[in-house]
Design an enzyme around this catalytic site. Sequence first.
Site, mmCIF file in Angstrom:
data_model
loop_
_atom_site.group_PDB
_atom_site.id
_atom_site.type_symbol
_atom_site.label_atom_id
_atom_site.label_comp_id
_atom_site.label_asym_id
_atom_site.label_seq_id
_atom_site.Cartn_x
_atom_site.Cartn_y
_atom_site.Cartn_z
ATOM 1 N N GLY A 62 24.852 82.699 38.756
ATOM 2 C CA GLY A 62 24.245 84.009 38.516
ATOM 3 C C GLY A 62 25.150 84.850 37.648
ATOM 4 N N CYS A 89 28.888 77.567 40.680
ATOM 5 C CA CYS A 89 29.366 78.719 39.917
ATOM 6 C C CYS A 89 29.379 79.978 40.793
ATOM 7 C CB CYS A 89 28.510 78.880 38.665
ATOM 8 S SG CYS A 89 29.296 79.888 37.418
ATOM 9 N N TYR A 90 28.469 80.932 40.585
ATOM 10 C CA TYR A 90 28.432 82.108 41.459
ATOM 11 C C TYR A 90 28.319 81.671 42.922
ATOM 12 C CZ TYR A 90 27.124 86.668 43.362
ATOM 13 O OH TYR A 90 27.093 87.824 44.092
ATOM 14 N N HIS A 178 28.311 73.548 35.896
ATOM 15 C CA HIS A 178 26.867 73.464 36.141
ATOM 16 C C HIS A 178 26.384 72.018 36.077
ATOM 17 C CE1 HIS A 178 25.805 77.759 36.205
ATOM 18 N NE2 HIS A 178 26.936 77.872 35.533
ATOM 19 N N GLU A 180 23.522 70.986 36.781
ATOM 20 C CA GLU A 180 22.077 70.911 36.506
ATOM 21 C C GLU A 180 21.731 70.837 35.028
ATOM 22 O OE1 GLU A 180 23.854 73.426 37.523
ATOM 23 O OE2 GLU A 180 22.988 75.400 37.134
ATOM 24 N N GLY A 233 -9.534 72.005 28.996
ATOM 25 C CA GLY A 233 -9.267 70.824 28.174
ATOM 26 C C GLY A 233 -7.798 70.458 28.233
ATOM 27 N N VAL A 235 -3.984 69.845 30.256
ATOM 28 C CA VAL A 235 -3.584 68.936 31.326
ATOM 29 C C VAL A 235 -3.669 69.623 32.705
ATOM 30 C CG1 VAL A 235 -1.679 67.553 32.232
ATOM 31 C CG2 VAL A 235 -2.083 67.633 29.776
ATOM 32 N N ASP A 236 -3.183 70.858 32.799
ATOM 33 C CA ASP A 236 -3.087 71.494 34.116
ATOM 34 C C ASP A 236 -4.449 71.686 34.780
ATOM 35 O OD1 ASP A 236 -0.502 71.602 33.306
ATOM 36 O OD2 ASP A 236 -0.508 73.758 32.881
ATOM 37 N N SER A 238 -7.171 70.223 34.087
ATOM 38 C CA SER A 238 -7.849 68.937 34.299
ATOM 39 C C SER A 238 -7.323 68.239 35.545
ATOM 40 C CB SER A 238 -7.635 68.010 33.099
ATOM 41 O OG SER A 238 -8.088 68.633 31.937
ATOM 42 N N LYS A 378 5.749 70.981 35.285
ATOM 43 C CA LYS A 378 4.846 70.352 34.304
ATOM 44 C C LYS A 378 4.953 68.818 34.317
ATOM 45 C CE LYS A 378 2.085 70.894 30.705
ATOM 46 N NZ LYS A 378 0.956 71.815 30.624
#
Length: 522
Positions: A62, A89-90, A178, A180, A233, A235-236, A238, A378
């Site tokens: 952070g 980190c933080y 980090h 990640e 139309g 992806v989400d 659908s 996603k």
Amino acid sequence: MNDTPEPGHQRVLIVDYGSQVTQLIARRVREDGVYCEVHPCQKVDGLFLETFDPSAIILSGGPESVTHDGSARAPDSAFTRGVPVLGICYGEQTMAAQLGGSVKAGSPEYGRAEIQIVRESPLFDGFGGVGHSEPVWMSHGDCVSAIPQGFEPIAVSEGAPYAAIADEGRRLYGVQFHPEVAHTPRGSLLLRNFTRKIANLTGDWTMAKFREEAVARIRAQVGRGKVICGLSGGVDSSVAAVLIHEAIGPQLTCVFVDTGLLRAGEGDQVVSLFRGQYNVPLIHVDASDRFLGALKGVSDPETKRKTIGRLFIEVFDAEAAKIDGADFLAQGTLYPDVIESVSVHGGPSAVIKSHHNVGGLPERMRLKLVEPLRELFKDEVRALGRELGLPPAFVGRHPFPGPGLAIRIPGEVTPERVRVLQKADAIWLEEIHKAGLYDSIWQAFAVLLPVKTVGVMGDARTYEDVCALRAVTSVDGMTADMSRIPWEVLERTATRIVNEVAGVNRITYDITSKPPGTIEWE
Ligand code: XMP
């Protein structure tokens, strides 16, 4: 929904202290099959921990300084519940400060650094043992200057004597770097060591399991009710529709509003996929005349977006009203939209573009929401789509903006210009597919410019429009770089468009990064 997680799931709690990259922690952990949720630090108190009952806790980085009065702290019970904690980190700094160590302000280290492992620890399993040097990414202004009792340093770096610390007995760990981010090449391994080896989690988060649970949840929520789902139309929406259909069959009706601003052939694809393959009740509204009519004379980008957004809602609303007794509205909301962002400094961010999505439907519809993808990123939605049997080419499609081709035609949008752009865009995508580049590109599309230039075809002078090609690589659409498309592909595309698309006589390639550019032109 994500405030009251399913009981019985192994889950990691990620406490967000406002780092720009907190979501990446969640993605890395989930990629490895371990379910986790991100919650803002302001919300995570002792009671929250009690209810959430995490199997392990990660405290994010952070922008604040632990040395400032009033800076955020983890609830004390985080360290006494007996579950493993990893402070990043933080997160490391607040853990150290809270447990009796200290933090020194103003000892910054940014960018690539090397850490050296100084003590065996399961956190560094598979890294190479004591004496091993590992590249990591640092981004900190303060650092831990004294560690609490019970802790040992397990890795050091030039700028951080406590680059990694551990109290193996209590299973409390802290890292100054980090793990990640992609710049820490083996960061995923470190996170995996934490969740699998230290917290002993088995990785029970799979799409097959999610599908099963989601179907049960949708059935429980909807009962005998009726659900309307707006298909764009994309992806989400659908994937949401197919999942809901699996749960409740004919109680679902999909509404597909064809704005006339879709890519070539896209409307037909959606209809044949949903009616043909899935047999989903589908209302197909061809509203292209209304949309193109409303856009007549409009050239300001924001006015275009607002006009399309407003009309979309009107059309959708009218169709929804015809469905007798609908109780629920399905939306393809994803996890990144749900995570409450921590704003340490407060204040809204500037509106660059007003986004229009199927998701922006009005509250006044008074329908309850069904949002089966609220927990997914996603890439997980794509995995779920594959799990549900959606065609891989459909699931892997590039993102497409709600306002469609209208924002790729700077200036006035006319039916003729939409047709020209659809043809040019289809050629560009076809060449990208043929070159095997499609899947490595975040988005590729053509833009039709309101600029005429002189050319020569045969022996004749031409005076026609310019078409710009755009292709970008990106991880999440927030930042992007131009794709380094081979010259031959660009050349072939340019030749084909000028030869095959009447009205275009010049092609340019957009090499702008985001920032300072945006991906779309409007
Ligand atoms: P920009 O142009 O802001 O786009 O760099 C970032 C990503 O968002 C997409 N985009 C939209 N998506 N509704 C959407 O659903 C919209 O109104 C919209 N505008 C931009 C864009 O295609 C890119 O992937």
